[in-house]
Motif scaffolding. Structure first.
Motif, PDB file in Angstrom:
ATOM      1  N   ILE A 132       0.864  -1.182   0.000  1.00  0.00           N
ATOM      2  CA  ILE A 132       0.000   0.000   0.000  1.00  0.00           C
ATOM      3  C   ILE A 132       0.897   1.228   0.000  1.00  0.00           C
ATOM      4  CG2 ILE A 132      -1.946  -1.123   1.165  1.00  0.00           C
ATOM      5  CD1 ILE A 132      -1.012   0.047   3.799  1.00  0.00           C
ATOM      6  N   ASP A 133       0.316   2.409  -0.184  1.00  0.00           N
ATOM      7  CA  ASP A 133       1.168   3.593  -0.215  1.00  0.00           C
ATOM      8  C   ASP A 133       1.611   3.984   1.191  1.00  0.00           C
ATOM      9  OD1 ASP A 133      -0.702   5.670   0.955  1.00  0.00           O
ATOM     10  OD2 ASP A 133      -1.889   5.105  -0.793  1.00  0.00           O
ATOM     11  N   GLU A 134       2.641   4.796   1.254  1.00  0.00           N
ATOM     12  CA  GLU A 134       3.266   5.129   2.538  1.00  0.00           C
ATOM     13  C   GLU A 134       2.307   5.835   3.482  1.00  0.00           C
ATOM     14  OE1 GLU A 134       6.917   7.965   4.146  1.00  0.00           O
ATOM     15  OE2 GLU A 134       7.007   7.155   2.101  1.00  0.00           O
ATOM     16  N   ARG A 135       1.473   6.730   2.951  1.00  0.00           N
ATOM     17  CA  ARG A 135       0.543   7.477   3.800  1.00  0.00           C
ATOM     18  C   ARG A 135      -0.436   6.529   4.491  1.00  0.00           C
ATOM     19  NH1 ARG A 135      -4.501   8.821   3.298  1.00  0.00           N
ATOM     20  NH2 ARG A 135      -4.569   8.010   1.156  1.00  0.00           N
ATOM     21  N   ARG A 136      -0.962   5.559   3.737  1.00  0.00           N
ATOM     22  CA  ARG A 136      -1.917   4.624   4.319  1.00  0.00           C
ATOM     23  C   ARG A 136      -1.236   3.673   5.296  1.00  0.00           C
ATOM     24  NH1 ARG A 136      -5.609   2.159  -0.388  1.00  0.00           N
ATOM     25  NH2 ARG A 136      -7.399   2.390   1.005  1.00  0.00           N
ATOM     26  N   ALA A 137      -0.013   3.276   5.008  1.00  0.00           N
ATOM     27  CA  ALA A 137       0.723   2.402   5.919  1.00  0.00           C
ATOM     28  C   ALA A 137       0.928   3.099   7.261  1.00  0.00           C
ATOM     29  CB  ALA A 137       2.066   2.017   5.315  1.00  0.00           C
ATOM     30  N   GLU A 138       1.286   4.381   7.221  1.00  0.00           N
ATOM     31  CA  GLU A 138       1.496   5.145   8.451  1.00  0.00           C
ATOM     32  C   GLU A 138       0.182   5.285   9.219  1.00  0.00           C
ATOM     33  OE1 GLU A 138       3.197   9.517   9.965  1.00  0.00           O
ATOM     34  OE2 GLU A 138       3.178   9.012   7.822  1.00  0.00           O
ATOM     35  N   LYS A 139      -0.910   5.524   8.488  1.00  0.00           N
ATOM     36  CA  LYS A 139      -2.197   5.714   9.151  1.00  0.00           C
ATOM     37  C   LYS A 139      -2.662   4.427   9.832  1.00  0.00           C
ATOM     38  CE  LYS A 139      -6.848   7.531   8.382  1.00  0.00           C
ATOM     39  NZ  LYS A 139      -7.784   8.136   7.402  1.00  0.00           N
ATOM     40  N   VAL A 140      -2.483   3.274   9.162  1.00  0.00           N
ATOM     41  CA  VAL A 140      -2.875   1.990   9.763  1.00  0.00           C
ATOM     42  C   VAL A 140      -2.054   1.732  11.020  1.00  0.00           C
ATOM     43  CG1 VAL A 140      -2.900  -0.513   9.456  1.00  0.00           C
ATOM     44  CG2 VAL A 140      -3.670   0.972   7.597  1.00  0.00           C
ATOM     45  N   ALA A 141      -0.743   1.965  10.932  1.00  0.00           N
ATOM     46  CA  ALA A 141       0.131   1.754  12.091  1.00  0.00           C
ATOM     47  C   ALA A 141      -0.273   2.660  13.243  1.00  0.00           C
ATOM     48  CB  ALA A 141       1.581   2.001  11.699  1.00  0.00           C
ATOM     49  N   ALA A 142      -0.534   3.924  12.947  1.00  0.00           N
ATOM     50  CA  ALA A 142      -0.910   4.888  13.993  1.00  0.00           C
ATOM     51  C   ALA A 142      -2.211   4.481  14.674  1.00  0.00           C
ATOM     52  CB  ALA A 142      -1.032   6.285  13.380  1.00  0.00           C
ATOM     53  N   THR A 143      -3.174   4.021  13.884  1.00  0.00           N
ATOM     54  CA  THR A 143      -4.460   3.594  14.451  1.00  0.00           C
ATOM     55  C   THR A 143      -4.281   2.384  15.354  1.00  0.00           C
ATOM     56  OG1 THR A 143      -5.673   4.399  12.512  1.00  0.00           O
ATOM     57  CG2 THR A 143      -6.788   2.778  13.905  1.00  0.00           C
ATOM     58  N   MET A 144      -3.496   1.413  14.914  1.00  0.00           N
ATOM     59  CA  MET A 144      -3.277   0.216  15.714  1.00  0.00           C
ATOM     60  C   MET A 144      -2.537   0.539  17.007  1.00  0.00           C
ATOM     61  SD  MET A 144      -2.290  -2.583  12.772  1.00  0.00           S
ATOM     62  CE  MET A 144      -2.153  -3.952  13.941  1.00  0.00           C
ATOM     63  N   ILE A 145      -1.594   1.467  16.941  1.00  0.00           N
ATOM     64  CA  ILE A 145      -0.863   1.883  18.148  1.00  0.00           C
ATOM     65  C   ILE A 145      -1.809   2.576  19.120  1.00  0.00           C
ATOM     66  CG2 ILE A 145       0.910   3.473  19.009  1.00  0.00           C
ATOM     67  CD1 ILE A 145       2.453   2.896  16.359  1.00  0.00           C
ATOM     68  N   THR A 146      -2.642   3.467  18.597  1.00  0.00           N
ATOM     69  CA  THR A 146      -3.596   4.206  19.444  1.00  0.00           C
ATOM     70  C   THR A 146      -4.566   3.265  20.138  1.00  0.00           C
ATOM     71  OG1 THR A 146      -3.474   6.120  17.965  1.00  0.00           O
ATOM     72  CG2 THR A 146      -5.371   6.005  19.437  1.00  0.00           C
ATOM     73  N   GLU A 147      -4.973   2.198  19.434  1.00  0.00           N
ATOM     74  CA  GLU A 147      -5.935   1.239  19.990  1.00  0.00           C
ATOM     75  C   GLU A 147      -5.259   0.116  20.777  1.00  0.00           C
ATOM     76  OE1 GLU A 147      -8.111  -0.080  16.590  1.00  0.00           O
ATOM     77  OE2 GLU A 147      -9.251   1.796  16.392  1.00  0.00           O
ATOM     78  N   ASN A 148      -3.951   0.276  21.026  1.00  0.00           N
ATOM     79  CA  ASN A 148      -3.173  -0.710  21.792  1.00  0.00           C
ATOM     80  C   ASN A 148      -3.185  -2.097  21.154  1.00  0.00           C
ATOM     81  OD1 ASN A 148      -2.367   1.072  23.908  1.00  0.00           O
ATOM     82  ND2 ASN A 148      -4.421   0.893  24.808  1.00  0.00           N
ATOM     83  N   ARG A 149      -3.244  -2.116  19.829  1.00  0.00           N
ATOM     84  CA  ARG A 149      -3.184  -3.393  19.120  1.00  0.00           C
ATOM     85  C   ARG A 149      -1.817  -3.600  18.468  1.00  0.00           C
ATOM     86  NH1 ARG A 149      -6.448  -3.870  14.890  1.00  0.00           N
ATOM     87  NH2 ARG A 149      -6.988  -1.674  14.672  1.00  0.00           N
ATOM     88  N   LEU A 150      -0.964  -2.608  18.581  1.00  0.00           N
ATOM     89  CA  LEU A 150       0.404  -2.683  18.069  1.00  0.00           C
ATOM     90  C   LEU A 150       1.310  -1.951  19.045  1.00  0.00           C
ATOM     91  CD1 LEU A 150       2.409  -3.364  15.737  1.00  0.00           C
ATOM     92  CD2 LEU A 150       1.850  -1.104  14.767  1.00  0.00           C
ATOM     93  N   GLN A 151       2.364  -2.642  19.495  1.00  0.00           N
ATOM     94  CA  GLN A 151       3.292  -2.052  20.451  1.00  0.00           C
ATOM     95  C   GLN A 151       4.411  -1.335  19.686  1.00  0.00           C
ATOM     96  OE1 GLN A 151       2.497  -2.198  23.743  1.00  0.00           O
ATOM     97  NE2 GLN A 151       0.689  -3.293  22.978  1.00  0.00           N
ATOM     98  N   GLY A 152       4.449  -0.029  19.798  1.00  0.00           N
ATOM     99  CA  GLY A 152       5.497   0.723  19.113  1.00  0.00           C
ATOM    100  C   GLY A 152       5.126   2.194  18.989  1.00  0.00           C
ATOM    101  N   TYR A 153       5.905   2.922  18.197  1.00  0.00           N
ATOM    102  CA  TYR A 153       5.619   4.336  17.955  1.00  0.00           C
ATOM    103  C   TYR A 153       6.250   4.735  16.628  1.00  0.00           C
ATOM    104  CZ  TYR A 153      10.413   4.988  19.686  1.00  0.00           C
ATOM    105  OH  TYR A 153      11.772   4.902  19.864  1.00  0.00           O
ATOM    106  N   ILE A 154       5.764   5.823  16.075  1.00  0.00           N
ATOM    107  CA  ILE A 154       6.289   6.327  14.805  1.00  0.00           C
ATOM    108  C   ILE A 154       7.242   7.486  15.100  1.00  0.00           C
ATOM    109  CG2 ILE A 154       5.706   7.445  12.608  1.00  0.00           C
ATOM    110  CD1 ILE A 154       3.008   5.950  12.741  1.00  0.00           C
ATOM    111  N   ASP A 155       8.466   7.352  14.666  1.00  0.00           N
ATOM    112  CA  ASP A 155       9.477   8.400  14.842  1.00  0.00           C
ATOM    113  C   ASP A 155       9.525   9.236  13.559  1.00  0.00           C
ATOM    114  OD1 ASP A 155      11.718   9.986  15.162  1.00  0.00           O
ATOM    115  OD2 ASP A 155      12.834   8.438  16.248  1.00  0.00           O
ATOM    116  N   GLN A 156       8.908  10.389  13.622  1.00  0.00           N
ATOM    117  CA  GLN A 156       8.822  11.226  12.432  1.00  0.00           C
ATOM    118  C   GLN A 156      10.184  11.754  11.998  1.00  0.00           C
ATOM    119  OE1 GLN A 156       6.213  11.502  10.706  1.00  0.00           O
ATOM    120  NE2 GLN A 156       4.431  11.110  12.007  1.00  0.00           N
ATOM    121  N   SER A 157      11.093  11.872  12.949  1.00  0.00           N
ATOM    122  CA  SER A 157      12.407  12.440  12.620  1.00  0.00           C
ATOM    123  C   SER A 157      13.199  11.541  11.668  1.00  0.00           C
ATOM    124  CB  SER A 157      13.220  12.690  13.898  1.00  0.00           C
ATOM    125  OG  SER A 157      13.519  11.463  14.546  1.00  0.00           O
ATOM    126  N   VAL A 158      12.947  10.239  11.737  1.00  0.00           N
ATOM    127  CA  VAL A 158      13.655   9.315  10.836  1.00  0.00           C
ATOM    128  C   VAL A 158      12.684   8.596   9.903  1.00  0.00           C
ATOM    129  CG1 VAL A 158      15.610   8.952  12.393  1.00  0.00           C
ATOM    130  CG2 VAL A 158      13.567   7.512  12.623  1.00  0.00           C
TER     131      VAL A 158
END
Length: 389
Positions: free
Chosen positions: A330-356
């Motif tokens: 999928i495109d990068e924007r959608r990949a980031e959005k899916v990851a962010a949603t899963m992290i927010t809902e505590n279904r994925l352990q991690g975080y997005i580092d925008q700096s890198v």
């Protein structure tokens, strides 16, 4: 001449000779089908006592079932309309006619019309009392018919109505139908993880009168729904129960189910699922399971993407978003959005580092997680066993 035929029956009805009335009505329905609407109009007039007309219409409701389907529908609906406008109640005849229309509409494939026919019954009638079994059966029939027309909202209304009388139901087959309808409504409402749990519990019922093919079909529905479900603890628990079930291997032998065990195994073992591996599985989904969500993904696409996100986390400690998007296809924007949603809902352990521009995974103790999942799976099995008892 025709009016005289009607008046002959009316005189018998007025004399309250029930035996003679039944014989006369049966003959009248068979010999004078064009006069039936006139008979209904006449029998409901004020000069006929309510007791006499009530008894006559109850038998008339039975007798008209011998008509061909088209005429039966016409006469039955006319009779219902006239009885409704009467000041008297005809609850027994009302039940017989509505039950007959239900069967007729089912035969025609008009499932919502069938449900509406039964829905008009007054199950709280004092002149024609209904048992808990009868009330629940009527509500479940309505729900089943609405579901056959994909009217899940209406089906849910009637399965909710069935909840109270179900407490007094003694027929195990009716209890089973009720539970199956509940699972189907969860499925139709796209609550796939909850539906999978219900389907699986039903598929494990032990009763010699149950068809094993029907139980296998429920097991397949459980596998299907769990694959489509949103990632999370309940889906993981379901996955463990489904994967360890001995029936899984038998699905390889059925062409339309052959992709089910492949997908389930990959998801259970947290392996990445390729897009080509879901193609066959997708062709056998029901229409509501193929729906596209507001984010542009189908339920299957979203389920696979979320699963793969977790699977990637088992391989990488961190991954740049362009590479993540490439793996997820999928495109990068959608990949980031899916990851962010899963992290927010505590279904994925991690975080997005925008700096890198990367997703950083924070891994928990996997052995503890697996142990917890196993314990919860055992608890679910015990709960299912208790419910079946």
């Amino acid at each position: 001449m025709e009016q005289e035929k009607v008046e002959e029956i009316v005189r018998l009805v007025s004399n309250r000779d029930e035996g003679a009335v039944k014989v006369a009505i049966d003959a009248f329905v068979k010999q004078h089908p064009t006069l039936l609407l006139e008979f209904v109009n006449r029998i409901l007039q004020d000069d006929i006592s309510s007791q006499a007309s009530r008894s006559a219409l109850s038998h008339f409701a039975v007798s008209i079932k011998t008509l061909d389907s088209d005429q039966y529908e016409s006469v039955a609906n006319h009779t219902l309309s006239k009885m409704k406008s009467s000041a008297n109640n005809f609850d027994e005849a009302d039940f017989i006619i509505r039950d007959g229309l239900f069967s007729t509409y089912l035969k025609w494939g008009q499932f919502s019309d069938a449900a509406q026919s039964l829905a008009g019954l007054n199950v709280e009638s004092t002149t024609r009392p209904y048992t808990d079994n009868e009330k629940a059966d009527i509500y479940v029939k309505c729900a089943e018919a609405f579901l056959a027309d994909d009217a899940s909202v209406d089906a849910e209304v009637f399965v909710n109505k069935a909840r109270q009388p179900m407490d007094g139901v003694t027929e195990w087959t009716l209890k089973l139908r009720y539970k199956v309808v509940l699972a189907r409504i969860l499925d139709a409402n796209r609550k796939f993880t909850e539906a999978a749990k219900q389907y699986y519990e039903l598929s494990t019922l032990a009763n010699q009168d149950l068809n094993q093919d029907d139980l296998l079909e429920l097991y397949v529905k459980a596998v299907t729904c769990n694959i489509l479900g949103k990632t999370g603890p309940q889906r993981t628990r379901n996955m463990g129960l489904l994967f360890k079930d001995s029936r899984l291997e038998s699905l390889h032998l059925v062409e339309r189910y052959a992709s089910h065990p492949v997908l389930l195994e990959k998801m259970f073992k947290e392996q990445i699922v390729r897009r080509d591996e879901i193609a066959v599985f997708q062709t056998y989904l029901m229409e509501h399971q193929k729906a596209t969500m507001s984010d542009g993904f189908t339920f299957l696409e979203k389920a696979v993407i979320e699963h793969n996100m977790l699977a990637i986390g088992k391989i990488y400690e961190n991954i740049r978003l362009p590479e993540l998007a490439s793996i997820l296809m999928i495109d990068e924007r959608r990949a980031e959005k899916v990851a962010a949603t899963m992290i927010t809902e505590n279904r994925l352990q991690g975080y997005i580092d925008q700096s890198v521009n990367a997703l950083i995974f924070t891994h928990e103790n996997n052995s503890v997680g697996i142990l917890d999942a196993d314990i919860l799976a055992v608890c679910d099995s015990v709960s299912s066993l208790v419910d079946s008892i």
